[in-house]
Design an enzyme around this catalytic site. Structure first.
Site, PDB file in Angstrom:
ATOM      1  N   SER A   1      -6.244 -75.984  93.447  1.00 54.61           N
ATOM      2  CA  SER A   1      -7.661 -75.607  93.349  1.00 54.61           C
ATOM      3  C   SER A   1      -7.892 -74.162  93.744  1.00 54.61           C
ATOM      4  CB  SER A   1      -8.494 -76.456  94.313  1.00 54.61           C
ATOM      5  OG  SER A   1      -8.447 -77.791  93.971  1.00 54.61           O
TER       6      SER A   1
ATOM      7  N   HIS B   1      -5.590 -76.093  85.985  1.00 58.78           N
ATOM      8  CA  HIS B   1      -6.571 -76.653  86.908  1.00 58.78           C
ATOM      9  C   HIS B   1      -7.523 -77.604  86.185  1.00 58.78           C
ATOM     10  CE1 HIS B   1     -10.001 -75.828  90.015  1.00 58.78           C
ATOM     11  NE2 HIS B   1      -9.357 -76.938  90.280  1.00 58.78           N
TER      12      HIS B   1
ATOM     13  N   GLU C   1      -8.926 -75.088  83.573  1.00 65.38           N
ATOM     14  CA  GLU C   1      -8.930 -73.657  83.874  1.00 65.38           C
ATOM     15  C   GLU C   1      -7.453 -73.253  83.966  1.00 65.38           C
ATOM     16  OE1 GLU C   1     -10.725 -73.053  87.728  1.00 65.38           O
ATOM     17  OE2 GLU C   1     -11.230 -70.996  87.302  1.00 65.38           O
TER      18      GLU C   1
ATOM     19  N   ASN D   1     -13.928 -72.757  91.611  1.00 64.99           N
ATOM     20  CA  ASN D   1     -14.096 -72.977  93.057  1.00 64.99           C
ATOM     21  C   ASN D   1     -14.605 -71.749  93.803  1.00 64.99           C
ATOM     22  OD1 ASN D   1     -13.569 -75.699  93.142  1.00 64.99           O
ATOM     23  ND2 ASN D   1     -11.365 -75.345  93.036  1.00 64.99           N
TER      24      ASN D   1
HETATM   25  N1  CAA Z   1     -12.555 -91.741  86.130  1.00 68.57           N
HETATM   26  C1  CAA Z   1     -12.741 -91.958  84.819  1.00 68.57           C
HETATM   27  N2  CAA Z   1     -13.964 -92.086  84.261  1.00 68.57           N
HETATM   28  C2  CAA Z   1     -15.025 -92.013  85.079  1.00 68.57           C
HETATM   29  C3  CAA Z   1     -14.909 -91.803  86.459  1.00 68.57           C
HETATM   30  C4  CAA Z   1     -13.597 -91.664  86.985  1.00 68.57           C
HETATM   31  N3  CAA Z   1     -13.374 -91.446  88.286  1.00 68.57           N
HETATM   32  N4  CAA Z   1     -16.151 -91.778  87.002  1.00 68.57           N
HETATM   33  C5  CAA Z   1     -17.016 -91.953  85.987  1.00 68.57           C
HETATM   34  N5  CAA Z   1     -16.348 -92.089  84.833  1.00 68.57           N
HETATM   35  C6  CAA Z   1     -16.916 -92.265  83.495  1.00 68.57           C
HETATM   36  C7  CAA Z   1     -17.680 -93.564  83.376  1.00 68.57           C
HETATM   37  O1  CAA Z   1     -16.820 -94.617  83.004  1.00 68.57           O
HETATM   38  C8  CAA Z   1     -18.695 -93.233  82.304  1.00 68.57           C
HETATM   39  O2  CAA Z   1     -18.097 -93.309  81.031  1.00 68.57           O
HETATM   40  P1  CAA Z   1     -18.960 -93.747  79.723  1.00 68.57           P
HETATM   41  O3  CAA Z   1     -20.018 -92.693  79.548  1.00 68.57           O
HETATM   42  O4  CAA Z   1     -17.931 -93.751  78.644  1.00 68.57           O
HETATM   43  O5  CAA Z   1     -19.519 -95.092  80.040  1.00 68.57           O
HETATM   44  C9  CAA Z   1     -19.011 -91.751  82.524  1.00 68.57           C
HETATM   45  O6  CAA Z   1     -17.912 -91.233  83.292  1.00 68.57           O
HETATM   46  C10 CAA Z   1     -20.299 -91.590  83.284  1.00 68.57           C
HETATM   47  O7  CAA Z   1     -20.167 -92.346  84.487  1.00 68.57           O
HETATM   48  P2  CAA Z   1     -21.353 -93.112  85.213  1.00 68.57           P
HETATM   49  O8  CAA Z   1     -22.372 -93.542  84.197  1.00 68.57           O
HETATM   50  O9  CAA Z   1     -20.774 -94.160  86.105  1.00 68.57           O
HETATM   51  O10 CAA Z   1     -21.932 -92.072  86.237  1.00 68.57           O
HETATM   52  P3  CAA Z   1     -22.533 -90.654  86.013  1.00 68.57           P
HETATM   53  O11 CAA Z   1     -23.336 -90.571  84.772  1.00 68.57           O
HETATM   54  O12 CAA Z   1     -23.139 -90.298  87.316  1.00 68.57           O
HETATM   55  O13 CAA Z   1     -21.252 -89.723  85.789  1.00 68.57           O
HETATM   56  C11 CAA Z   1     -19.700 -88.218  86.696  1.00 68.57           C
HETATM   57  C12 CAA Z   1     -20.229 -89.636  86.714  1.00 68.57           C
HETATM   58  C13 CAA Z   1     -19.065 -87.910  85.341  1.00 68.57           C
HETATM   59  C14 CAA Z   1     -18.644 -88.136  87.776  1.00 68.57           C
HETATM   60  C15 CAA Z   1     -20.900 -87.243  86.940  1.00 68.57           C
HETATM   61  O14 CAA Z   1     -21.587 -87.640  88.097  1.00 68.57           O
HETATM   62  C16 CAA Z   1     -20.468 -85.809  87.090  1.00 68.57           C
HETATM   63  O15 CAA Z   1     -20.238 -85.115  86.118  1.00 68.57           O
HETATM   64  N6  CAA Z   1     -20.386 -85.346  88.341  1.00 68.57           N
HETATM   65  C17 CAA Z   1     -19.966 -83.956  88.636  1.00 68.57           C
HETATM   66  C18 CAA Z   1     -18.476 -83.863  88.508  1.00 68.57           C
HETATM   67  C19 CAA Z   1     -17.983 -82.493  88.798  1.00 68.57           C
HETATM   68  O16 CAA Z   1     -18.719 -81.540  89.043  1.00 68.57           O
HETATM   69  N7  CAA Z   1     -16.654 -82.369  88.791  1.00 68.57           N
HETATM   70  C20 CAA Z   1     -16.002 -81.115  89.138  1.00 68.57           C
HETATM   71  C21 CAA Z   1     -15.631 -81.168  90.581  1.00 68.57           C
HETATM   72  S1  CAA Z   1     -14.905 -79.666  91.105  1.00 68.57           S
HETATM   73  C22 CAA Z   1     -13.322 -79.806  90.640  1.00 68.57           C
HETATM   74  O17 CAA Z   1     -12.865 -80.786  90.098  1.00 68.57           O
HETATM   75  C23 CAA Z   1     -12.460 -78.634  90.951  1.00 68.57           C
HETATM   76  C24 CAA Z   1     -11.830 -78.617  92.273  1.00 68.57           C
HETATM   77  O18 CAA Z   1     -10.739 -77.994  92.366  1.00 68.57           O
HETATM   78  C25 CAA Z   1     -12.398 -79.165  93.508  1.00 68.57           C
HETATM   79  P1  NAD Z   2      -5.321 -86.807  96.816  1.00 69.14           P
HETATM   80  O1  NAD Z   2      -5.316 -86.740  98.287  1.00 69.14           O
HETATM   81  O2  NAD Z   2      -6.194 -87.797  96.119  1.00 69.14           O
HETATM   82  O3  NAD Z   2      -3.827 -87.039  96.245  1.00 69.14           O
HETATM   83  C1  NAD Z   2      -2.728 -86.275  96.627  1.00 69.14           C
HETATM   84  C2  NAD Z   2      -1.477 -87.138  96.451  1.00 69.14           C
HETATM   85  O4  NAD Z   2      -0.320 -86.325  96.667  1.00 69.14           O
HETATM   86  C3  NAD Z   2      -1.383 -88.306  97.457  1.00 69.14           C
HETATM   87  O5  NAD Z   2      -1.231 -89.515  96.757  1.00 69.14           O
HETATM   88  C4  NAD Z   2      -0.164 -87.970  98.314  1.00 69.14           C
HETATM   89  O6  NAD Z   2       0.571 -89.116  98.687  1.00 69.14           O
HETATM   90  C5  NAD Z   2       0.647 -87.091  97.379  1.00 69.14           C
HETATM   91  N1  NAD Z   2       1.535 -86.158  98.062  1.00 69.14           N
HETATM   92  C6  NAD Z   2       1.252 -85.391  99.149  1.00 69.14           C
HETATM   93  N2  NAD Z   2       2.311 -84.621  99.447  1.00 69.14           N
HETATM   94  C7  NAD Z   2       3.282 -84.909  98.543  1.00 69.14           C
HETATM   95  C8  NAD Z   2       4.605 -84.413  98.304  1.00 69.14           C
HETATM   96  N3  NAD Z   2       5.141 -83.481  99.091  1.00 69.14           N
HETATM   97  N4  NAD Z   2       5.296 -84.907  97.263  1.00 69.14           N
HETATM   98  C9  NAD Z   2       4.757 -85.859  96.455  1.00 69.14           C
HETATM   99  N5  NAD Z   2       3.515 -86.371  96.626  1.00 69.14           N
HETATM  100  C10 NAD Z   2       2.789 -85.889  97.644  1.00 69.14           C
HETATM  101  O7  NAD Z   2      -5.669 -85.319  96.339  1.00 69.14           O
HETATM  102  P2  NAD Z   2      -6.302 -84.848  94.946  1.00 69.14           P
HETATM  103  O8  NAD Z   2      -7.782 -84.769  95.087  1.00 69.14           O
HETATM  104  O9  NAD Z   2      -5.696 -85.633  93.831  1.00 69.14           O
HETATM  105  O10 NAD Z   2      -5.779 -83.329  94.887  1.00 69.14           O
HETATM  106  C11 NAD Z   2      -4.487 -83.005  94.445  1.00 69.14           C
HETATM  107  C12 NAD Z   2      -4.430 -81.554  94.042  1.00 69.14           C
HETATM  108  O11 NAD Z   2      -5.387 -81.302  93.000  1.00 69.14           O
HETATM  109  C13 NAD Z   2      -4.756 -80.556  95.160  1.00 69.14           C
HETATM  110  O12 NAD Z   2      -3.995 -79.391  94.974  1.00 69.14           O
HETATM  111  C14 NAD Z   2      -6.235 -80.264  94.911  1.00 69.14           C
HETATM  112  O13 NAD Z   2      -6.638 -79.025  95.427  1.00 69.14           O
HETATM  113  C15 NAD Z   2      -6.275 -80.267  93.398  1.00 69.14           C
HETATM  114  N6  NAD Z   2      -7.584 -80.537  92.797  1.00 69.14           N
HETATM  115  C16 NAD Z   2      -8.423 -81.440  93.379  1.00 69.14           C
HETATM  116  C17 NAD Z   2      -9.665 -81.687  92.786  1.00 69.14           C
HETATM  117  C18 NAD Z   2     -10.618 -82.674  93.386  1.00 69.14           C
HETATM  118  O14 NAD Z   2     -11.789 -82.671  93.008  1.00 69.14           O
HETATM  119  N7  NAD Z   2     -10.201 -83.543  94.281  1.00 69.14           N
HETATM  120  C19 NAD Z   2     -10.012 -81.042  91.597  1.00 69.14           C
HETATM  121  C20 NAD Z   2      -9.103 -80.148  91.013  1.00 69.14           C
HETATM  122  C21 NAD Z   2      -7.885 -79.897  91.629  1.00 69.14           C
END
Ligand code: CAA
Ligand code: NAD
Length: 283
Positions: free
Chosen positions: A120, A141, A153, A191
């Site tokens: 991330s 990503h 990304e 991010n």
């Molecule tokens: N896995 C697979 N499918 C999923 C799911 C999951 N974990 N969660 C929800 N879905 C699917 C549902 O099955 C549903 O599919 P259909 O439309 O085909 O029925 C669809 O997504 C919509 O789900 P819901 O109706 O249950 O709920 P919702 O309308 O609130 O949508 C959501 C859920 C898609 C998660 C929506 O809330 C959303 O877009 N949230 C924001 C997500 C976001 O911003 N993600 C980026 C996070 S940052 C990141 O990832 C980067 C990082 O490094 C941290």
């Molecule tokens: P998570 O905690 O759900 O899963 C991580 C998994 O990695 C665990 O099952 C753990 O057992 C395994 N693990 C840890 N160390 C390990 C090793 N040395 N060898 C093999 N397996 C190992 O975390 P996550 O949310 O799936 O995040 C995983 C990666 O994806 C991170 O780098 C995170 O920054 C990135 N990411 C996360 C998100 C998010 O929204 N959570 C979105 C984009 C990218």
């Protein structure tokens, strides 16, 4: 151009299991490995459940779901990845642990194979230093939840080759994703923008604003599908804290300092949805 038919995914948590699912649905033979056996089992079960749900919703035929499921195999160690032309790492967000894994992958995958990271925030150039093939290391990503979110990304490290970029883009598109080219700077694009916004939401909570008011304000006022505190729980508070600490340390600006309340929640083990408790509680 490298012809990719088998992809090894490392980490079967929220992201790795989603990546393995879209990889198999795109027709790639997919090996999935996690250091934690229970996590691997849970990841594979989650994929089966989600495929069954897609069949129920008539978004996939039963045959398509079966075909995707048959393409995913659990591995018992990285040594089984020698047949992969590409690996996608999705383990814990920690640079030392990722580098150790990349050295192992470098020793296992054939010459020319691509080593991608779903990090991330961590520098791809730095991850690549633990391998002898920096030209084949790249950031891929995915967004959470992987099967739903359209974006990948892509991040090129300083030494990533044009070919590695072209193959990674093609593989992402075969997985039905749209790509953007980020920059190898902490947090890349998404991010760098998203995490400071979530951090501000946590400061508001710390200052006494009700969590539902913070979330409703952003959902109803800016059309976000989930409020920032819910999204933080969904991302994982441990991952969010790591990203903010890295932004703070490497960009050197106070505006990225993690909110003390976030630090406290992580110290308490309240990692969000995956732990059953974060800013909200979950079944
Ligand atoms: N896995 C697979 N499918 C999923 C799911 C999951 N974990 N969660 C929800 N879905 C699917 C549902 O099955 C549903 O599919 P259909 O439309 O085909 O029925 C669809 O997504 C919509 O789900 P819901 O109706 O249950 O709920 P919702 O309308 O609130 O949508 C959501 C859920 C898609 C998660 C929506 O809330 C959303 O877009 N949230 C924001 C997500 C976001 O911003 N993600 C980026 C996070 S940052 C990141 O990832 C980067 C990082 O490094 C941290
Ligand atoms: P998570 O905690 O759900 O899963 C991580 C998994 O990695 C665990 O099952 C753990 O057992 C395994 N693990 C840890 N160390 C390990 C090793 N040395 N060898 C093999 N397996 C190992 O975390 P996550 O949310 O799936 O995040 C995983 C990666 O994806 C991170 O780098 C995170 O920054 C990135 N990411 C996360 C998100 C998010 O929204 N959570 C979105 C984009 C990218």
């Amino acid at each position: 151009m490298t012809d990719v038919s088998t992809i090894g995914v490392i980490g079967a948590g929220q992201m790795g299991a989603g990546i393995a699912q879209v990889s198999a649905m795109a027709g790639y033979e997919t090996l999935l490995w996690d250091a934690n056996e229970a996590a691997l089992e849970k990841g594979i079960q989650g994929i089966s459940k989600r495929l069954a749900r897609l069949v129920e919703k008539e978004k996939l035929t039963a045959d398509e779901a079966k075909a995707a499921e048959s393409k995913i195999k659990g591995a018992s160690s990285v040594s089984e990845f020698s047949s992969c032309q590409m690996s996608i790492e999705a383990i814990i967000e920690n640079v030392e642990i990722k580098q150790k894994l990349f050295a192992e992958l470098d020793a296992t995958l054939p010459a020319g194979a691509i080593l991608a990271s779903n990090t991330s925030s961590i520098s791809i150039t730095r991850i690549a230093t633990s391998t002898k093939r920096p030209e084949s290391v790249i950031g891929m990503h995915f967004m959470n939840p992987v099967p739903v979110m359209k974006l990948v990304e892509i991040i090129r490290g300083l030494q990533t080759s044009d070919e590695t970029y072209a193959v990674t883009k093609a593989v992402s598109e075969k997985m039905d994703k749209t790509t953007v080219l980020g920059v190898d700077s902490p947090g890349f694009i998404v991010n760098r923008i998203l995490c400071p916004m979530i951090n501000e939401a946590i400061f508001l909570l710390q200052e006494g604003v009700e969590r539902e008011d913070v979330d409703n304000a952003m959902m109803l006022g800016t059309n976000q599908p989930m409020g920032p505190l819910t999204l933080a729980d969904f991302v994982g508070l441990d991952t969010l804290l790591y990203i903010l600490q890295l932004l703070h340390r490497e960009l050197g600006e106070d505006k990225y300092r993690p909110c003390p309340l976030l630090v406290k929640y992580v110290e308490a083990g309240w990692y969000g949805k995956k732990a059953g408790r974060g800013f909200y509680t979950y079944e």
